[in-house]
Design a protein around this motif. Structure first.
Motif, PDB file in Angstrom:
ATOM      1  N   ILE A   1      -1.115   6.310   2.457  1.00 51.91           N
ATOM      2  CA  ILE A   1      -1.322   5.375   3.567  1.00 51.91           C
ATOM      3  C   ILE A   1      -2.612   5.669   4.341  1.00 51.91           C
ATOM      4  CG2 ILE A   1       1.134   4.887   3.885  1.00 51.91           C
ATOM      5  CD1 ILE A   1       1.047   6.788   6.319  1.00 51.91           C
ATOM      6  N   LEU A   2      -3.132   6.911   4.240  1.00 54.04           N
ATOM      7  CA  LEU A   2      -4.345   7.264   4.977  1.00 54.04           C
ATOM      8  C   LEU A   2      -5.596   6.695   4.334  1.00 54.04           C
ATOM      9  CD1 LEU A   2      -3.528  10.964   5.958  1.00 54.04           C
ATOM     10  CD2 LEU A   2      -3.048   8.831   7.203  1.00 54.04           C
ATOM     11  N   SER A   3      -5.443   6.046   3.174  1.00 53.19           N
ATOM     12  CA  SER A   3      -6.570   5.343   2.544  1.00 53.19           C
ATOM     13  C   SER A   3      -6.573   3.866   2.930  1.00 53.19           C
ATOM     14  CB  SER A   3      -6.486   5.461   1.026  1.00 53.19           C
ATOM     15  OG  SER A   3      -5.348   4.772   0.525  1.00 53.19           O
ATOM     16  N   GLY A   4      -5.687   3.483   3.847  1.00 48.45           N
ATOM     17  CA  GLY A   4      -5.505   2.079   4.176  1.00 48.45           C
ATOM     18  C   GLY A   4      -6.286   1.620   5.391  1.00 48.45           C
ATOM     19  N   VAL A   5      -6.393   0.295   5.509  1.00 48.89           N
ATOM     20  CA  VAL A   5      -6.984  -0.372   6.672  1.00 48.89           C
ATOM     21  C   VAL A   5      -5.902  -1.218   7.319  1.00 48.89           C
ATOM     22  CG1 VAL A   5      -8.644  -2.100   7.467  1.00 48.89           C
ATOM     23  CG2 VAL A   5      -9.321  -0.444   5.740  1.00 48.89           C
ATOM     24  N   VAL A   6      -5.749  -1.093   8.623  1.00 47.07           N
ATOM     25  CA  VAL A   6      -4.816  -1.933   9.367  1.00 47.07           C
ATOM     26  C   VAL A   6      -5.550  -3.195   9.803  1.00 47.07           C
ATOM     27  CG1 VAL A   6      -3.400  -2.159  11.439  1.00 47.07           C
ATOM     28  CG2 VAL A   6      -3.424  -0.001  10.172  1.00 47.07           C
TER      29      VAL A   6
ATOM     30  N   LEU B   1      -3.114  -8.699  -2.619  1.00 42.26           N
ATOM     31  CA  LEU B   1      -3.095  -7.249  -2.419  1.00 42.26           C
ATOM     32  C   LEU B   1      -1.700  -6.801  -2.009  1.00 42.26           C
ATOM     33  CD1 LEU B   1      -6.390  -6.630  -0.384  1.00 42.26           C
ATOM     34  CD2 LEU B   1      -6.048  -6.430  -2.843  1.00 42.26           C
ATOM     35  N   PRO B   2      -1.229  -5.682  -2.548  1.00 49.85           N
ATOM     36  CA  PRO B   2       0.045  -5.128  -2.081  1.00 49.85           C
ATOM     37  C   PRO B   2      -0.128  -4.528  -0.693  1.00 49.85           C
ATOM     38  CG  PRO B   2      -0.980  -3.630  -3.634  1.00 49.85           C
ATOM     39  CD  PRO B   2      -1.837  -4.865  -3.616  1.00 49.85           C
ATOM     40  N   VAL B   3       0.932  -4.398   0.034  1.00 55.80           N
ATOM     41  CA  VAL B   3       0.884  -3.807   1.366  1.00 55.80           C
ATOM     42  C   VAL B   3       1.549  -2.441   1.340  1.00 55.80           C
ATOM     43  CG1 VAL B   3       0.869  -6.041   2.504  1.00 55.80           C
ATOM     44  CG2 VAL B   3       3.047  -4.891   2.094  1.00 55.80           C
ATOM     45  N   MET B   4       1.159  -1.610   2.308  1.00 51.63           N
ATOM     46  CA  MET B   4       1.748  -0.293   2.476  1.00 51.63           C
ATOM     47  C   MET B   4       2.563  -0.286   3.771  1.00 51.63           C
ATOM     48  SD  MET B   4      -1.339   2.243   1.174  1.00 51.63           S
ATOM     49  CE  MET B   4      -2.690   1.453   2.060  1.00 51.63           C
ATOM     50  N   PRO B   5       3.500   0.649   3.917  1.00 60.59           N
ATOM     51  CA  PRO B   5       4.367   0.665   5.109  1.00 60.59           C
ATOM     52  C   PRO B   5       3.582   0.972   6.386  1.00 60.59           C
ATOM     53  CG  PRO B   5       4.759   2.612   3.752  1.00 60.59           C
ATOM     54  CD  PRO B   5       3.864   1.718   2.954  1.00 60.59           C
TER      55      PRO B   5
END
Length: 380
Positions: A29-34, A106-110
């Motif tokens: 999740i730390l590779s993600g953009v909110v 794109l898939p989403v992350m929690p």
């Protein structure tokens, strides 16, 4: 969530927030953009517990909401979208990005597992974006790239009420720069910032009128925040004591040589052609001029002579060419002054001190950049 945003604005915002994403995150999740859309604004943010980036842009928000998606993939898509409005929507399958005739899913992350961004509250100061960016570019080249000694992989900031000082070293050289600013810091306040983070801050905020720098304390964690034009970067500070390198700079340098910077750069690059990677280049300074001698592998060699204005006795030093080039490249004046320092050992030259001059005879006014470089032992 559903919104529409200008393609160029969206691409620029995504590129900004993903620049400092970790190459190997400890958690996916730390590779993600909110992406958070609400009341005519799209907010974008990243955070890996050490570095955070955030910005907001205008958007036509039809349905508010927030989503967490893979950052680098989003950036690659955003940079290649056709010239058309970008529509982003979320459903039970993930996020859909539509732009002209192009469409991506794109898939989403929690998002509930994503860490909360740091609050920006604390002592602060304001500096010119152009001056700050220039200063960062001058000193960051001297920061160590080896993780063996983390304390010297950072740039040391001294935060006084009216001046902001930047210092970096990798043990072989030291770069320092001082700029004016307005702040409510006290004498003795300081921060040790990772050089990679600070380098990106310098590039991102180069055209900002003002950059606000804030020291933030969260329990036993100390952060620094850089804010300009609706964009913010925060970084966890490096712990440890930065070496007292300021004492290495001589108070006086009566023995020096002055030459044109572009001529030095061109000549050194030519001599590099015959040198192995770690070999040094020999510089012989005399009243007649400067001679460069390069001795490479398998009898390869080169030499070149340049005009120079020498004050003091003849001097011979051997320097790593890349270190010299980076120092000369950080001097934003047409002429370079190389000052020689003495040591207790007459057979071992002391460090050379590089600074800028506007002409052969005139030092650059109000130029606070200095670059101290340790010479190699003379080649036999």
């Amino acid at each position: 969530m559903k919104f529409e945003v200008n393609r160029d604005v969206f691409s620029d915002a995504v590129s900004f927030v993903v620049k400092l994403l970790p190459q190997r995150p400890t958690l996916p999740i730390l590779s993600g953009v909110v992406l958070e859309a609400n009341e005519g604004q799209l907010s974008l943010s990243t955070f890996d517990y050490e570095v955070s980036s955030r910005t907001s842009v205008e958007a036509n928000v039809e349905t508010p909401g927030a989503v967490l998606v893979q950052g680098r993939l989003l950036a690659e898509i955003a940079n290649r979208l056709p010239v058309a409005p970008v529509e982003v929507s979320q459903d039970e399958r993930g996020v859909t990005i539509t732009c002209g005739r192009a469409s991506f899913s794109l898939p989403v992350m929690p998002i509930e597992e994503f860490p909360a961004l740091p609050m920006i509250e604390g002592t602060s100061g304001v500096v010119s974006g152009a001056d700050f960016s220039e200063a960062i570019g001058q000193v960051v080249v001297a920061a160590s790239r080896e993780d063996v000694a983390p304390v010297i992989t950072g740039v040391h900031l001294t935060l006084s009420p009216t001046t902001l000082g930047l210092v970096a070293t990798d043990r072989y050289r030291v770069a320092v720069r001082e700029i004016e600013w307005q702040s409510n810091f006290n004498e003795g306040d300081q921060a040790l910032v990772p050089s990679r983070t600070l380098g990106e801050v310098g590039k991102s905020f180069a055209h900002a009128d003002e950059v606000v720098i804030t020291l933030v304390t969260e329990g036993d964690r100390q952060l620094i925040a850089f804010t300009a034009e609706g964009r913010t970067v925060t970084s966890l500070l490096i712990k440890g004591n930065f070496p007292a390198v300021s004492r290495l700079f001589p108070k006086e340098t009566p023995h020096f040589a002055v030459m044109q910077g572009s001529e030095v750069v061109d000549a050194v690059r030519r001599m590099q052609l015959v040198l192995e990677r770690e070999q040094a280049l020999r510089f012989s300074f005399t009243a007649e001029g400067l001679k460069l001698d390069a001795v490479g592998a398998e009898k390869a060699a080169g030499s070149e002579e340049l005009g120079v204005n020498l004050v003091g006795d003849d001097m011979v030093v051997s320097l790593k060419p890349q270190f010299l080039l980076e120092g000369v490249g950080a001097i934003h004046n047409p002429f370079v002054r190389i000052a020689f320092t003495a040591t207790d050992n007459p057979n071992k030259p002391g460090p050379v001190l590089l600074s800028g001059q506007t002409s052969l005879d005139e030092p650059a006014a109000n130029d606070t950049f200095r670059y101290l470089l340790q010479p190699n032992l003379l080649m036999r």
